[in-house]
Design a protein around this motif. Structure first.
Motif, PDB file in Angstrom:
ATOM      1  N   SER A 167      53.924  73.591  27.412  1.00 24.06           N
ATOM      2  CA  SER A 167      53.992  73.570  26.186  1.00 24.06           C
ATOM      3  C   SER A 167      53.038  74.622  25.742  1.00 24.06           C
ATOM      4  N   GLY A 168      53.267  74.892  24.353  1.00 27.75           N
ATOM      5  CA  GLY A 168      52.300  76.181  23.776  1.00 27.75           C
ATOM      6  C   GLY A 168      52.469  76.563  22.548  1.00 27.75           C
ATOM      7  N   GLU A 169      52.178  77.679  22.364  1.00 29.73           N
ATOM      8  CA  GLU A 169      51.981  78.377  20.806  1.00 29.73           C
ATOM      9  C   GLU A 169      53.224  79.629  20.828  1.00 29.73           C
ATOM     10  N   ALA A 170      53.694  79.834  19.711  1.00 34.83           N
ATOM     11  CA  ALA A 170      54.567  80.849  19.554  1.00 34.83           C
ATOM     12  C   ALA A 170      54.091  81.386  18.328  1.00 34.83           C
ATOM     13  N   LYS A 171      53.662  82.722  18.399  1.00 37.87           N
ATOM     14  CA  LYS A 171      53.386  83.614  17.159  1.00 37.87           C
ATOM     15  C   LYS A 171      54.192  84.840  17.191  1.00 37.87           C
ATOM     16  N   TRP A 172      54.716  85.147  15.689  1.00 37.13           N
ATOM     17  CA  TRP A 172      55.459  86.354  15.090  1.00 37.13           C
ATOM     18  C   TRP A 172      54.406  86.905  14.260  1.00 37.13           C
ATOM     19  N   ARG A 173      54.002  88.313  14.536  1.00 39.74           N
ATOM     20  CA  ARG A 173      53.575  89.244  13.574  1.00 39.74           C
ATOM     21  C   ARG A 173      54.369  90.426  13.204  1.00 39.74           C
ATOM     22  N   GLN A 174      54.635  90.705  11.843  1.00 38.62           N
ATOM     23  CA  GLN A 174      55.341  92.051  11.564  1.00 38.62           C
ATOM     24  C   GLN A 174      54.996  93.132  12.453  1.00 38.62           C
ATOM     25  N   THR A 175      53.696  93.608  12.844  1.00 37.00           N
ATOM     26  CA  THR A 175      53.297  94.584  13.467  1.00 37.00           C
ATOM     27  C   THR A 175      52.179  94.146  14.663  1.00 37.00           C
ATOM     28  N   LEU A 176      52.149  94.508  15.570  1.00 33.49           N
ATOM     29  CA  LEU A 176      51.242  94.101  16.581  1.00 33.49           C
ATOM     30  C   LEU A 176      50.100  94.972  16.791  1.00 33.49           C
ATOM     31  N   THR A 177      48.937  94.423  16.437  1.00 31.53           N
ATOM     32  CA  THR A 177      47.723  95.296  16.473  1.00 31.53           C
ATOM     33  C   THR A 177      46.646  94.474  17.026  1.00 31.53           C
ATOM     34  N   GLN A 178      45.556  94.964  17.514  1.00 34.92           N
ATOM     35  CA  GLN A 178      44.576  94.198  18.296  1.00 34.92           C
ATOM     36  C   GLN A 178      43.763  93.278  17.251  1.00 34.92           C
ATOM     37  N   ALA A 179      43.673  93.717  16.111  1.00 40.78           N
ATOM     38  CA  ALA A 179      42.936  93.187  15.208  1.00 40.78           C
ATOM     39  C   ALA A 179      43.714  91.781  14.505  1.00 40.78           C
ATOM     40  N   LYS A 180      44.923  92.048  14.661  1.00 40.27           N
ATOM     41  CA  LYS A 180      46.063  90.873  14.240  1.00 40.27           C
ATOM     42  C   LYS A 180      45.931  89.705  15.104  1.00 40.27           C
ATOM     43  N   VAL A 181      46.195  90.112  16.438  1.00 38.59           N
ATOM     44  CA  VAL A 181      46.036  89.311  17.763  1.00 38.59           C
ATOM     45  C   VAL A 181      44.582  88.521  17.843  1.00 38.59           C
ATOM     46  N   ASP A 182      43.562  89.243  17.664  1.00 36.97           N
ATOM     47  CA  ASP A 182      42.258  88.682  17.752  1.00 36.97           C
ATOM     48  C   ASP A 182      42.002  87.699  16.630  1.00 36.97           C
ATOM     49  N   GLU A 183      42.655  88.133  15.509  1.00 33.27           N
ATOM     50  CA  GLU A 183      42.453  86.815  14.224  1.00 33.27           C
ATOM     51  C   GLU A 183      43.112  85.609  14.576  1.00 33.27           C
ATOM     52  N   VAL A 184      44.427  85.590  15.259  1.00 32.62           N
ATOM     53  CA  VAL A 184      45.148  84.509  15.635  1.00 32.62           C
ATOM     54  C   VAL A 184      44.740  83.801  16.838  1.00 32.62           C
ATOM     55  N   MET A 185      44.072  84.498  17.808  1.00 36.07           N
ATOM     56  CA  MET A 185      43.479  83.963  19.070  1.00 36.07           C
ATOM     57  C   MET A 185      42.142  83.513  18.800  1.00 36.07           C
ATOM     58  N   LEU A 186      41.447  83.949  18.151  1.00 40.56           N
ATOM     59  CA  LEU A 186      40.135  83.591  17.787  1.00 40.56           C
ATOM     60  C   LEU A 186      39.543  82.937  16.375  1.00 40.56           C
TER      61      LEU A 186
END
Length: 318
Positions: A167-186
């Motif tokens: 089980s887990g989490e699924a995330k979509w972002r329009q454009t992948l950047t480190q800042a966007k990923v870090d915000e979602v994860m942290l």
């Protein structure tokens, strides 16, 4: 039930796969070779219809829509999932993508994973939104996401007993950047009270660490199996029941999954990873096997629209 196999050959032709396993962490980077010319969206259409069919049937019944080919009257204006606004459909795409990848690729532990059914019928706000929209087309709005487990699957033995849950989490972002990923994860940046900034911690890592084992999605899955095929899944249902009792449950090992997908940013280096791949990160403390899937699309937004606009073309369910 979800019965459509994934179009693995088409995925292999369209994505370059970079898998690694380090200790308790599996990581796979998938990079799309080129913008879809319609071939990939066509290949995925049937899989997505299978994933959404249970919710479509349940929601249309609740709303009062008859989609039988012989039904009287014009085709309904409001349907699931086509009538949901685009942000909601992006989220649905991520959840179906999690099942598609799980049934298509090798994860940490080399288990054979099965997704008997998707849990979209438990998206209460989408159902309520469509109920209102069918009666008042002017009331358009965004919906909140489905609560609980984004995705769940099982690995079963020859007797149908559940040997592991994923089980887990699924995330979509329009454009992948480190800042966007870090915000979602942290979590977002917040004031630390001393003039500085710290992460709020309210992100995916926290959600995974806090998720019970088995998650609530296992109960939802069990109930759907009982509804559709109690005899065929009797061993699976019983295993889940033993694991879901509040007192003295029988533990079922669990794998946690993160699917992070989006479009490549301009000038992205090939094989760039935005999530950990060399070792289990300190932020993850749940202690289960962890599988991360990073999926980098080219023209992914158009692909999502093409898939969802093609579902049940003609308006009739098969």
């Amino acid at each position: 039930m979800h019965t459509c196999p994934p179009p693995k050959d088409e995925l292999d032709e369209r994505f370059e796969e970079h898998p690694t396993v380090n200790g308790g962490l599996g990581h796979t980077l998938l990079e799309q070779y080129e913008i879809d010319d319609g071939t990939l969206s066509t290949a995925l259409k049937t899989y997505f219809e299978s994933a959404h069919l249970d919710a479509r049937t349940a929601f249309h019944s609740f709303i009062g829509i008859d989609l039988h080919p012989d039904a009287d009257g014009d085709a309904p204006i409001v349907t699931y999932p086509a009538s949901l606004e685009m942000t909601t459909r992006r989220g649905l795409f991520g959840e179906v993508l999690a099942g598609l990848l799980t049934e298509s690729y090798e994860y940490i532990g080399d288990y054979t994973w099965n997704v008997p059914i998707f849990l979209f019928r438990y998206h209460d706000d989408a159902c309520n939104y469509l109920f209102t929209l069918a009666r008042d087309p002017e009331q358009t709005r965004k919906t909140i996401g489905r609560l609980g487990t984004d995705f769940i699957g099982v690995s079963v033995d020859d007797d149908g007993d559940v040997v592991r849950i994923i089980s887990g989490e699924a995330k979509w972002r329009q454009t992948l950047t480190q800042a966007k990923v870090d915000e979602v994860m942290l979590g977002k940046w917040v004031n630390d009270g001393a003039g500085g900034r710290v992460r709020s911690g309210k992100g995916v890592w926290r959600d995974l660490n806090r998720e019970p084992s088995p998650p609530s999605g296992a109960r939802q899955l069990q109930r759907l199996l009982q509804e559709y095929d109690a005899d065929g899944f009797d061993a699976t249902i019983l295993c889940l029941e033993r694991a879901l009792v509040a007192r003295d449950p029988v533990a079922i090992p669990k794998t946690d999954l993160i699917v992070f997908a989006g479009n490549a940013r301009p000038n992205r280096p090939e094989q760039e990873c935005l999530l950990p791949w060399e070792a289990v990160p300190d932020e993850y403390t749940a202690g289960n096997d962890l599988q991360i899937m990073e999926v980098v699309f080219k023209g992914g937004t158009d692909l999502i629209d093409a898939i969802y606009e093609s579902l049940w073309e003609g308006g009739d369910d098969a």
